[in-house]
Design an enzyme around this catalytic site. Structure first.
Site, PDB file in Angstrom:
ATOM      1  N   LYS A 196       0.850  -1.188   0.000  1.00 30.00           N
ATOM      2  CA  LYS A 196       0.000   0.000   0.000  1.00 30.00           C
ATOM      3  C   LYS A 196       0.877   1.226   0.000  1.00 30.00           C
ATOM      4  CE  LYS A 196      -3.849   2.269   0.357  1.00 30.00           C
ATOM      5  NZ  LYS A 196      -3.426   2.984  -0.887  1.00 30.00           N
ATOM      6  N   GLN A 198       7.291   3.802   3.878  1.00 23.24           N
ATOM      7  CA  GLN A 198       5.865   3.466   3.894  1.00 23.24           C
ATOM      8  C   GLN A 198       5.612   2.184   4.689  1.00 23.24           C
ATOM      9  OE1 GLN A 198       3.870   5.634   1.651  1.00 23.24           O
ATOM     10  NE2 GLN A 198       2.203   4.988   2.980  1.00 23.24           N
ATOM     11  N   LYS A 248       5.511   3.256   8.253  1.00 27.12           N
ATOM     12  CA  LYS A 248       4.365   4.140   8.471  1.00 27.12           C
ATOM     13  C   LYS A 248       3.081   3.321   8.549  1.00 27.12           C
ATOM     14  CE  LYS A 248       4.194   7.522   5.546  1.00 27.12           C
ATOM     15  NZ  LYS A 248       3.884   8.469   4.425  1.00 27.12           N
ATOM     16  N   LYS A 298       5.279   1.755  -3.104  1.00 28.79           N
ATOM     17  CA  LYS A 298       5.279   3.115  -3.671  1.00 28.79           C
ATOM     18  C   LYS A 298       5.449   2.994  -5.165  1.00 28.79           C
ATOM     19  CE  LYS A 298       4.928   7.373  -2.326  1.00 28.79           C
ATOM     20  NZ  LYS A 298       4.216   7.884  -1.132  1.00 28.79           N
ATOM     21  N   GLY A 341      -2.645   8.357  -4.245  1.00 31.34           N
ATOM     22  CA  GLY A 341      -1.955   9.547  -4.746  1.00 31.34           C
ATOM     23  C   GLY A 341      -0.709   9.898  -3.948  1.00 31.34           C
ATOM     24  N   ASP A 342       0.050  10.809  -4.488  1.00 34.29           N
ATOM     25  CA  ASP A 342       1.206  11.431  -3.813  1.00 34.29           C
ATOM     26  C   ASP A 342       1.493  12.686  -4.638  1.00 34.29           C
ATOM     27  OD1 ASP A 342       3.398  10.706  -1.624  1.00 34.29           O
ATOM     28  OD2 ASP A 342       4.515  11.502  -3.314  1.00 34.29           O
ATOM     29  N   THR A 356      -4.324  13.659   5.371  1.00 38.97           N
ATOM     30  CA  THR A 356      -2.896  13.780   5.684  1.00 38.97           C
ATOM     31  C   THR A 356      -2.656  15.077   6.461  1.00 38.97           C
ATOM     32  OG1 THR A 356      -2.452  12.610   3.622  1.00 38.97           O
ATOM     33  CG2 THR A 356      -0.577  13.624   4.739  1.00 38.97           C
ATOM     34  N   ASN A 388      -1.842  19.173  -1.678  1.00 38.02           N
ATOM     35  CA  ASN A 388      -2.861  18.516  -0.861  1.00 38.02           C
ATOM     36  C   ASN A 388      -2.500  18.540   0.626  1.00 38.02           C
ATOM     37  OD1 ASN A 388      -3.396  15.565   0.437  1.00 38.02           O
ATOM     38  ND2 ASN A 388      -5.210  16.338  -0.601  1.00 38.02           N
ATOM     39  N   SER A 447      -6.792   5.974   3.827  1.00 36.64           N
ATOM     40  CA  SER A 447      -6.798   5.047   2.687  1.00 36.64           C
ATOM     41  C   SER A 447      -7.185   3.651   3.169  1.00 36.64           C
ATOM     42  CB  SER A 447      -5.418   4.990   2.031  1.00 36.64           C
ATOM     43  OG  SER A 447      -5.234   6.071   1.153  1.00 36.64           O
TER      44      SER A 447
HETATM   45  P1  NDP Z   1       1.053  17.821  -4.185  1.00 33.56           P
HETATM   46  O1  NDP Z   1       1.504  17.439  -5.543  1.00 33.56           O
HETATM   47  O2  NDP Z   1      -0.369  18.044  -3.905  1.00 33.56           O
HETATM   48  O3  NDP Z   1       1.826  19.133  -3.705  1.00 33.56           O
HETATM   49  C1  NDP Z   1       3.212  19.172  -3.640  1.00 33.56           C
HETATM   50  C2  NDP Z   1       3.648  20.558  -3.185  1.00 33.56           C
HETATM   51  O4  NDP Z   1       5.052  20.535  -2.909  1.00 33.56           O
HETATM   52  C3  NDP Z   1       3.433  21.598  -4.241  1.00 33.56           C
HETATM   53  O5  NDP Z   1       3.235  22.829  -3.616  1.00 33.56           O
HETATM   54  C4  NDP Z   1       4.757  21.571  -4.990  1.00 33.56           C
HETATM   55  O6  NDP Z   1       5.032  22.769  -5.674  1.00 33.56           O
HETATM   56  C5  NDP Z   1       5.724  21.356  -3.856  1.00 33.56           C
HETATM   57  N1  NDP Z   1       6.920  20.637  -4.344  1.00 33.56           N
HETATM   58  C6  NDP Z   1       6.953  19.427  -4.936  1.00 33.56           C
HETATM   59  N2  NDP Z   1       8.196  19.088  -5.280  1.00 33.56           N
HETATM   60  C7  NDP Z   1       8.955  20.095  -4.891  1.00 33.56           C
HETATM   61  C8  NDP Z   1      10.339  20.341  -4.978  1.00 33.56           C
HETATM   62  N3  NDP Z   1      11.178  19.460  -5.558  1.00 33.56           N
HETATM   63  N4  NDP Z   1      10.799  21.497  -4.442  1.00 33.56           N
HETATM   64  C9  NDP Z   1       9.939  22.374  -3.859  1.00 33.56           C
HETATM   65  N5  NDP Z   1       8.622  22.199  -3.756  1.00 33.56           N
HETATM   66  C10 NDP Z   1       8.137  21.080  -4.267  1.00 33.56           C
HETATM   67  O7  NDP Z   1       1.648  16.692  -3.223  1.00 33.56           O
HETATM   68  P2  NDP Z   1       1.205  16.327  -1.737  1.00 33.56           P
HETATM   69  O8  NDP Z   1       0.784  17.543  -0.996  1.00 33.56           O
HETATM   70  O9  NDP Z   1       0.298  15.172  -1.826  1.00 33.56           O
HETATM   71  O10 NDP Z   1       2.587  15.780  -1.139  1.00 33.56           O
HETATM   72  C11 NDP Z   1       3.485  16.601  -0.409  1.00 33.56           C
HETATM   73  C12 NDP Z   1       4.390  15.735   0.448  1.00 33.56           C
HETATM   74  O11 NDP Z   1       3.580  14.976   1.367  1.00 33.56           O
HETATM   75  C13 NDP Z   1       5.204  14.672  -0.316  1.00 33.56           C
HETATM   76  O12 NDP Z   1       6.417  14.476   0.369  1.00 33.56           O
HETATM   77  C14 NDP Z   1       4.352  13.425  -0.184  1.00 33.56           C
HETATM   78  O13 NDP Z   1       5.122  12.248  -0.312  1.00 33.56           O
HETATM   79  C15 NDP Z   1       3.857  13.588   1.235  1.00 33.56           C
HETATM   80  N6  NDP Z   1       2.662  12.830   1.591  1.00 33.56           N
HETATM   81  C16 NDP Z   1       1.508  12.908   0.850  1.00 33.56           C
HETATM   82  C17 NDP Z   1       0.389  12.212   1.245  1.00 33.56           C
HETATM   83  C18 NDP Z   1      -0.909  12.343   0.544  1.00 33.56           C
HETATM   84  O14 NDP Z   1      -1.878  11.761   1.023  1.00 33.56           O
HETATM   85  N7  NDP Z   1      -1.001  13.058  -0.562  1.00 33.56           N
HETATM   86  C19 NDP Z   1       0.413  11.343   2.423  1.00 33.56           C
HETATM   87  C20 NDP Z   1       1.635  11.387   3.182  1.00 33.56           C
HETATM   88  C21 NDP Z   1       2.711  12.094   2.740  1.00 33.56           C
HETATM   89  P3  NDP Z   1       4.658  22.959  -7.210  1.00 33.56           P
HETATM   90  O15 NDP Z   1       3.195  23.278  -7.234  1.00 33.56           O
HETATM   91  O16 NDP Z   1       5.528  24.053  -7.649  1.00 33.56           O
HETATM   92  O17 NDP Z   1       4.970  21.652  -7.893  1.00 33.56           O
HETATM   93  O1  2IT Z   2       3.159   8.926   1.573  1.00 30.82           O
HETATM   94  C1  2IT Z   2       2.000   8.505   1.792  1.00 30.82           C
HETATM   95  O2  2IT Z   2       1.678   7.991   2.870  1.00 30.82           O
HETATM   96  C2  2IT Z   2       0.990   8.661   0.735  1.00 30.82           C
HETATM   97  N1  2IT Z   2       1.291   9.254  -0.295  1.00 30.82           N
HETATM   98  C3  2IT Z   2      -0.380   8.109   0.921  1.00 30.82           C
HETATM   99  C4  2IT Z   2      -0.411   6.644   0.540  1.00 30.82           C
HETATM  100  C5  2IT Z   2      -1.776   6.004   0.509  1.00 30.82           C
HETATM  101  O3  2IT Z   2      -1.792   4.831   0.143  1.00 30.82           O
HETATM  102  O4  2IT Z   2      -2.770   6.630   0.861  1.00 30.82           O
END
Ligand code: NDP
Ligand code: 2IT
Length: 446
Positions: free
Chosen positions: A91, A112, A115, A127, A166-167, A211, A243, A380
């Site tokens: 997952k 993961q 986690k 992943k 998603g991620d 998240t 997100n 999830s």
């Molecule tokens: P999104 O794609 O929704 O947003 C990512 C954000 O981070 C955007 O603002 C993006 O800017 C910025 N960003 C991405 N890459 C870079 C970079 N190389 N340098 C600077 N800024 C960057 O992703 P999420 O919000 O879903 O994910 C954010 C973090 O949280 C990641 O590390 C992800 O693995 C983690 N995460 C996500 C989960 C989820 O449920 N979605 C769960 C747990 C962890 P820009 O718009 O310019 O691309």
């Molecule tokens: O990093 C993470 O925990 C996620 N992107 C969410 C993974 C999931 O299966 O909901």
């Protein structure tokens, strides 16, 4: 690292995965934390538990051909890392970002695994993703890319084998296209094959928020237990505006904090009156625009080019919610100089080892990602439960379960840290608590 078994496993993993710096970084931090429990369990070495724990069970790479709007055929690389299935089906999310490579996939799959163990739900670690860059791509291009990606991925996943979500770069729109293609190919509605689905076709209420909200629930526990306070009146800086960042900001504000800065990969906005989240949502979620457009829309706010500058903004609480290694030693020093009281990771591994060490030395409470951001994958897991039941729970019910899970994770991290003689060290606590369950399950299954 002092324990010879841990040293050997780390050295072998580094040699076997040359140049994969993110994966090495995640391995080192976790293995260092596990030394004392490894010493208490000689059977782990006999049964090769660590060797198995650091090696993905399966790693799939594949070609993703797609046609852009001009008619040109393009090729990206797709990945799925099925890291560990000791406690449940693989997952974990899918990331579409140009920085995606084998090292990034392995570090994320490894993290993961721990986690998902912390969530208490039955989910193994995985992943996936692609080096595809969605920025500036039309909706049609995104759809064709997702369909091509799933045309290969479908054979490797399933509700009882591997469940992506998603991620970075993959949200509800992409999950929808991926799900549609999966359904088309297998000829069955298998809702539990993906999570983060839209509400009309089997998604869970509160998954979008989970998240970010979960990070604030975890941070609230840290504030209460370690600093005897709460979010009320605190100034918060949150990097990113995706997100995770947006819903962390929403919950921090609801709990009484003032969020004064947010960013994207180009730069950050500072709004001393407090960020207007409806403006950020409109720009980033609806228009897929740049955060720099916030400044002209909100008088009194400022835009600064360069995303690392955000750590120079004075705050009580810093929540890095963008990407790995976005907060380095220099950023940590700036936060400390400005009197930061707590740091909690929202993104996966956003703090470099130097930053973590800087906070540790200064005695600043530090929440590690694999615990603090586990709310997303937890919901999830709850989405999978609802799909199996063919029921959907109310927002309030899911949110209440999420709060319970995050409190439980915090308590488990504190107890494990205490058990290994590192009271209050949540990095060690999260690694030990997550690992114990995975190791026991691996031992039991031979
Ligand atoms: P999104 O794609 O929704 O947003 C990512 C954000 O981070 C955007 O603002 C993006 O800017 C910025 N960003 C991405 N890459 C870079 C970079 N190389 N340098 C600077 N800024 C960057 O992703 P999420 O919000 O879903 O994910 C954010 C973090 O949280 C990641 O590390 C992800 O693995 C983690 N995460 C996500 C989960 C989820 O449920 N979605 C769960 C747990 C962890 P820009 O718009 O310019 O691309
Ligand atoms: O990093 C993470 O925990 C996620 N992107 C969410 C993974 C999931 O299966 O909901």
């Amino acid at each position: 690292m002092k324990n010879s078994y841990v040293q050997r496993v780390y050295a072998e993993a580094v040699a076997r995965n040359p140049g994969e710096s993110e994966f090495h970084q995640a391995l080192r931090e976790v293995l260092e934390s596990l030394e004392s429990i490894i010493e208490q369990h000689p059977e782990y070495e006999r049964e090769g538990i660590l060797e198995r724990f650091v090696e993905p069970e399966r790693m799939i790479t594949f070609q993703v051909p797609w046609t852009d709007d001009s008619g040109k055929l393009r090729v990206n690389r797709g990945f799925r890392v099925q890291f560990n299935s000791a406690i449940g089906p693989y997952k974990g999310g899918l990331r579409f970002h140009p920085t995606v490579n084998a090292s990034v996939m392995k570090f994320l799959g490894f993290e993961q695994t721990l986690k998902n163990s912390l969530t208490t739900l039955p989910m193994g670690g995985g992943k996936g993703g692609s080096d595809f860059d969605p920025h500036g791509r039309s909706d049609g291009e995104i759809k064709r890319f997702c369909q091509s990606f799933m045309t290969e991925l479908y054979r490797h996943i399933g509700p009882n084998t591997d469940v992506p979500a998603g991620d970075i770069g993959v949200g509800a729109r992409e999950v929808g296209y991926l799900f549609g293609q999966y359904k088309r190919i297998v000829g069955a509605f298998e809702g539990g094959v993906l999570t983060g689905k839209g509400i009309p076709y089997g998604g869970s209420l509160a998954r979008t928020e989970a998240t970010g909200y979960g990070i604030c629930y975890y941070t609230s526990e840290m504030l209460r237990a370690l600093l005897n306070t709460d979010f009320v009146g605190k100034t918060v800086v949150i990097s990113g505006s995706g997100n995770v960042a947006i819903f962390a900001a929403e919950k921090a504000m609801a709990l009484g904090a003032r969020v004064v800065a947010m960013s994207d990969s180009n730069g950050y906005v500072y709004d001393p009156e407090g960020i207007k989240l409806d403006v950020v949502k409109e720009l980033k979620l609806k228009k897929r625009a740049r955060i720099r457009e916030y400044a002209p829309a909100v008088p009194g706010s400022e835009y600064h080019e360069g995303c690392k500058g955000i750590w120079g903004v004075k705050c009580d609480i810093a929540l890095p919610c963008a990407t790995q290694n976005e907060l380095d030693g220099e950023g940590a020093e700036k936060l400390l100089a400005n009197g930061v009281k707590l740091v909690c990771e929202g993104a996966n591994m956003p703090c470099t080892p130097e930053a973590v060490e800087t906070f540790r030395k200064a005695g600043i409470p530090f929440g590690p990602a694999k615990a603090a951001n586990a709310g997303g994958v937890s919901v999830s897991g709850l989405e999978m439960s609802q799909n199996s039941q063919r029921l959907s729970w109310s927002f309030e019910e899911v949110d209440a379960r999420l709060q319970g899970i995050m409190k439980g994770i915090f308590a488990a991290c504190m107890a494990a840290a205490e058990e290994v003689g590192k009271p209050g060290d949540l990095v060690v606590g999260a690694n030990v608590a997550g690992f114990k369950k995975v190791a026991e399950a691996m031992l039991a299954q031979g």
